[in-house]
Design a protein around this motif. Structure first.
Motif, PDB file in Angstrom:
ATOM      1  N   LYS A 102       0.692  -1.223  -0.065  1.00  0.00           N
ATOM      2  CA  LYS A 102      -0.040   0.295  -0.131  1.00  0.00           C
ATOM      3  C   LYS A 102       0.896   1.117   0.037  1.00  0.00           C
ATOM      4  O   LYS A 102       1.858   1.301   0.958  1.00  0.00           O
ATOM      5  N   PRO A 103       0.707   2.217  -0.953  1.00  0.00           N
ATOM      6  CA  PRO A 103       1.454   3.239  -0.800  1.00  0.00           C
ATOM      7  C   PRO A 103       1.208   4.107   0.477  1.00  0.00           C
ATOM      8  O   PRO A 103       0.168   4.302   0.690  1.00  0.00           O
ATOM      9  N   GLU A 104       2.456   4.705   0.838  1.00  0.00           N
ATOM     10  CA  GLU A 104       2.421   5.831   1.697  1.00  0.00           C
ATOM     11  C   GLU A 104       2.214   7.010   1.391  1.00  0.00           C
ATOM     12  O   GLU A 104       1.552   8.015   2.304  1.00  0.00           O
ATOM     13  N   ARG A 105       2.324   7.408   0.092  1.00  0.00           N
ATOM     14  CA  ARG A 105       1.829   8.600  -0.570  1.00  0.00           C
ATOM     15  C   ARG A 105       1.182   8.427  -1.890  1.00  0.00           C
ATOM     16  O   ARG A 105       1.376   7.395  -2.159  1.00  0.00           O
ATOM     17  N   GLN A 106       0.385   9.442  -2.212  1.00  0.00           N
ATOM     18  CA  GLN A 106      -0.007   9.608  -3.560  1.00  0.00           C
ATOM     19  C   GLN A 106       0.202  10.792  -4.481  1.00  0.00           C
ATOM     20  O   GLN A 106       0.373  11.710  -4.034  1.00  0.00           O
ATOM     21  N   PRO A 107       0.212  10.494  -5.666  1.00  0.00           N
ATOM     22  CA  PRO A 107       0.631  11.406  -6.725  1.00  0.00           C
ATOM     23  C   PRO A 107      -0.641  12.474  -6.714  1.00  0.00           C
ATOM     24  O   PRO A 107      -1.771  12.172  -6.512  1.00  0.00           O
ATOM     25  N   SER A 108      -0.126  13.821  -6.738  1.00  0.00           N
ATOM     26  CA  SER A 108      -1.080  14.838  -6.913  1.00  0.00           C
ATOM     27  C   SER A 108      -1.893  14.732  -8.138  1.00  0.00           C
ATOM     28  O   SER A 108      -1.336  13.776  -9.204  1.00  0.00           O
ATOM     29  N   GLU A 109      -2.991  15.348  -8.439  1.00  0.00           N
ATOM     30  CA  GLU A 109      -3.758  15.071  -9.472  1.00  0.00           C
ATOM     31  C   GLU A 109      -2.988  15.443 -10.811  1.00  0.00           C
ATOM     32  O   GLU A 109      -3.204  14.792 -11.871  1.00  0.00           O
ATOM     33  N   GLU A 110      -2.264  16.570 -10.684  1.00  0.00           N
ATOM     34  CA  GLU A 110      -1.589  16.987 -12.003  1.00  0.00           C
ATOM     35  C   GLU A 110      -0.392  16.057 -12.361  1.00  0.00           C
ATOM     36  O   GLU A 110      -0.155  15.537 -13.663  1.00  0.00           O
ATOM     37  N   VAL A 111       0.135  15.310 -11.307  1.00  0.00           N
ATOM     38  CA  VAL A 111       1.249  14.269 -11.470  1.00  0.00           C
ATOM     39  C   VAL A 111       0.628  13.115 -12.129  1.00  0.00           C
ATOM     40  O   VAL A 111       1.167  12.602 -13.089  1.00  0.00           O
ATOM     41  N   GLN A 112      -0.378  12.806 -11.556  1.00  0.00           N
ATOM     42  CA  GLN A 112      -1.069  11.608 -12.088  1.00  0.00           C
ATOM     43  C   GLN A 112      -1.640  11.727 -13.291  1.00  0.00           C
ATOM     44  O   GLN A 112      -1.701  10.613 -14.280  1.00  0.00           O
ATOM     45  N   ASP A 113      -2.270  12.751 -13.614  1.00  0.00           N
ATOM     46  CA  ASP A 113      -2.744  13.108 -15.227  1.00  0.00           C
ATOM     47  C   ASP A 113      -1.190  12.867 -16.204  1.00  0.00           C
ATOM     48  O   ASP A 113      -1.480  12.661 -17.322  1.00  0.00           O
ATOM     49  N   GLY A 114      -0.076  13.113 -15.693  1.00  0.00           N
ATOM     50  CA  GLY A 114       1.201  12.685 -16.598  1.00  0.00           C
ATOM     51  C   GLY A 114       1.386  11.301 -16.656  1.00  0.00           C
ATOM     52  O   GLY A 114       2.318  10.964 -17.623  1.00  0.00           O
ATOM     53  N   PHE A 115       1.034  10.479 -15.744  1.00  0.00           N
ATOM     54  CA  PHE A 115       1.266   9.238 -15.975  1.00  0.00           C
ATOM     55  C   PHE A 115       0.538   8.287 -16.981  1.00  0.00           C
ATOM     56  O   PHE A 115      -0.488   8.757 -17.420  1.00  0.00           O
ATOM     57  N   GLN A 116       1.015   7.253 -17.592  1.00  0.00           N
ATOM     58  CA  GLN A 116       0.349   6.310 -18.788  1.00  0.00           C
ATOM     59  C   GLN A 116       0.277   5.233 -18.174  1.00  0.00           C
ATOM     60  O   GLN A 116      -0.616   4.542 -18.693  1.00  0.00           O
ATOM     61  N   TYR A 117       0.756   4.868 -17.027  1.00  0.00           N
ATOM     62  CA  TYR A 117       0.489   3.557 -16.570  1.00  0.00           C
ATOM     63  C   TYR A 117       0.372   3.466 -15.062  1.00  0.00           C
ATOM     64  O   TYR A 117      -1.122   3.001 -14.382  1.00  0.00           O
ATOM     65  N   TYR A 118       1.257   3.998 -14.322  1.00  0.00           N
ATOM     66  CA  TYR A 118       0.923   3.842 -12.710  1.00  0.00           C
ATOM     67  C   TYR A 118      -0.140   4.594 -12.266  1.00  0.00           C
ATOM     68  O   TYR A 118      -0.528   5.846 -12.703  1.00  0.00           O
ATOM     69  N   SER A 119      -0.873   3.886 -11.093  1.00  0.00           N
ATOM     70  CA  SER A 119      -1.853   4.641 -10.279  1.00  0.00           C
ATOM     71  C   SER A 119      -1.979   4.028  -8.948  1.00  0.00           C
ATOM     72  O   SER A 119      -1.177   2.769  -8.723  1.00  0.00           O
ATOM     73  N   THR A 120      -2.445   4.751  -7.985  1.00  0.00           N
ATOM     74  CA  THR A 120      -2.516   4.126  -6.671  1.00  0.00           C
ATOM     75  C   THR A 120      -3.298   2.754  -6.567  1.00  0.00           C
ATOM     76  O   THR A 120      -2.781   1.969  -5.990  1.00  0.00           O
ATOM     77  N   GLU A 121      -4.204   2.692  -7.562  1.00  0.00           N
ATOM     78  CA  GLU A 121      -5.142   1.256  -7.661  1.00  0.00           C
ATOM     79  C   GLU A 121      -4.208   0.250  -8.120  1.00  0.00           C
ATOM     80  O   GLU A 121      -4.165  -0.915  -7.491  1.00  0.00           O
ATOM     81  N   LEU A 122      -3.251   0.654  -9.325  1.00  0.00           N
ATOM     82  CA  LEU A 122      -2.653  -0.331  -9.681  1.00  0.00           C
ATOM     83  C   LEU A 122      -1.411  -0.596  -9.039  1.00  0.00           C
ATOM     84  O   LEU A 122      -0.876  -1.650  -8.949  1.00  0.00           O
ATOM     85  N   HIS A 123      -0.867   0.329  -7.979  1.00  0.00           N
ATOM     86  CA  HIS A 123       0.253  -0.223  -7.166  1.00  0.00           C
ATOM     87  C   HIS A 123      -0.134  -1.370  -6.335  1.00  0.00           C
ATOM     88  O   HIS A 123       0.721  -2.213  -6.301  1.00  0.00           O
ATOM     89  N   GLU A 124      -1.624  -1.060  -5.691  1.00  0.00           N
ATOM     90  CA  GLU A 124      -1.624  -2.328  -4.854  1.00  0.00           C
ATOM     91  C   GLU A 124      -1.954  -3.394  -5.736  1.00  0.00           C
ATOM     92  O   GLU A 124      -1.850  -4.558  -5.209  1.00  0.00           O
ATOM     93  N   ALA A 125      -2.601  -3.364  -6.759  1.00  0.00           N
ATOM     94  CA  ALA A 125      -3.076  -4.784  -7.670  1.00  0.00           C
ATOM     95  C   ALA A 125      -1.812  -5.302  -8.055  1.00  0.00           C
ATOM     96  O   ALA A 125      -1.665  -6.432  -8.429  1.00  0.00           O
ATOM     97  N   SER A 126      -0.608  -4.683  -8.278  1.00  0.00           N
ATOM     98  CA  SER A 126       0.711  -5.230  -8.838  1.00  0.00           C
ATOM     99  C   SER A 126       1.091  -6.339  -7.715  1.00  0.00           C
ATOM    100  O   SER A 126       2.131  -7.090  -8.447  1.00  0.00           O
ATOM    101  N   PHE A 127       0.747  -6.372  -6.871  1.00  0.00           N
ATOM    102  CA  PHE A 127       1.255  -7.289  -5.971  1.00  0.00           C
ATOM    103  C   PHE A 127       0.506  -8.647  -5.801  1.00  0.00           C
ATOM    104  O   PHE A 127       0.719  -9.570  -5.067  1.00  0.00           O
ATOM    105  N   VAL A 128      -0.723  -8.277  -6.549  1.00  0.00           N
ATOM    106  CA  VAL A 128      -1.779  -9.752  -6.537  1.00  0.00           C
ATOM    107  C   VAL A 128      -1.232 -10.588  -7.557  1.00  0.00           C
ATOM    108  O   VAL A 128      -1.350 -10.280  -8.638  1.00  0.00           O
TER     109      VAL A 128
END
Length: 287
Positions: free
Chosen positions: A248-274
């Motif tokens: 589980k992430p300790e921090r989350q990207p700001s909305e502006e930073v998240q808009d610049g990502f093409q793959y990573y997200s907080t939800e995918l962070h957790e899902a990637s360990f399943v």
């Protein structure tokens, strides 16, 4: 072995016998041998420019974000306040580009043994190599293990972006290298390394995780999907020093930073360990 036949690049590696990956070549941009390995860069018909080391695809402009974002942001967002980051390998600059998206990071050091990879990336992969432009970045052309030996208890996060365990990169998949990373980590630190493919390399992944589990506080395996890597998947070994797991992430990207990502997200962070059941059982012995 001929890498390009009838206008097609063919990736055939010893670590994935019986299968191959092919891309149609539009134009060869650079092909030479450095002091360490064969370096090929070509413009492909469908995946942009492609970097190949010793016959193995390292980066394509079309799908590189799936790897670069995950190997960087899984450990960085799992850490509450990373200030000093070490990148080992990653000569294309993609990991640097992603680390630089964390404003709280104060210092980013890259250890790349082959300066030739940096040079061709700056010329032919500018969308990745722009990571070198950040003023917090300093580059050491040297062996990463030697640098870590000289800089112990120094880093909050260490990211090892390596090629496959063949040739000069083979030592990066051995227990002594992980011990060196452990000593170079600060208390509460996290390492994240390229962890090979669950469809192909469970015989490499399980023994390594078992071995380093005796030293690190936690050891986990996460993964990303990426079409041009063998079997379309690559994993990450994520290990900690004096802290809990990273699922589980300790921090989350700001909305502006998240808009610049093409793959990573907080939800995918957790899902990637399943993990799929077969991989979970094989790597961790859990039903």
């Amino acid at each position: 072995m001929d890498l390009i036949i009838d206008g097609w690049f063919h990736e055939r590696g010893v670590l994935w016998p019986g299968q191959a990956m092919s891309l149609k070549v539009k134009k060869v941009l650079d092909h030479h041998r450095s002091d360490f390995q064969d370096i090929l860069v070509f413009e492909s018909e469908s995946h942009g420019n492609v970097l190949v080391l010793d016959g193995v695809i390292q980066v394509t402009e079309r799908d590189e974000h799936a790897y670069q974002e995950m190997i960087a942001h899984l450990p960085l967002y799992a850490h509450p306040n990373p200030k000093k980051v070490l990148v080992i390998g990653g000569g294309d600059g993609g990991v640097l580009r992603e680390v630089a998206k964390h404003p709280g990071v104060e210092e980013i050091i890259e250890c790349e043994i082959d300066e030739g990879v940096i040079n061709v990336s700056k010329k032919y992969l500018p969308s990745l190599a722009k990571g070198y432009d950040d003023p917090r970045v300093s580059v050491k052309i040297m062996d990463g293990a030697k640098f870590m030996d000289e800089n112990q208890d120094s880093f909050d996060v260490i990211i090892t972006d390596s090629s496959d365990p063949v040739g000069p990169a083979s030592v990066l998949f051995e227990t002594p290298f992980y011990n060196a990373m452990y000593k170079s980590l600060r208390e509460g630190g996290i390492v994240c390394t390229q962890g090979e493919c669950m469809w192909l390399h469970l015989d490499l992944i399980r023994p390594l995780i078992d071995s380093i589990g005796k030293t690190y506080s936690t050891v986990e395996y996460a993964y990303t999907t990426i079409p041009t890597y063998p079997s379309g998947q690559i994993g990450f070994i994520i290990a900690t020093k004096g802290r809990g797991e990273c699922k589980k992430p300790e921090r989350q990207p700001s909305e502006e930073v998240q808009d610049g990502f093409q793959y990573y997200s907080t939800e995918l962070h957790e899902a990637s360990f399943v993990l799929p059941a077969f991989a979970r059982r094989s790597i961790f012995g859990k039903k």
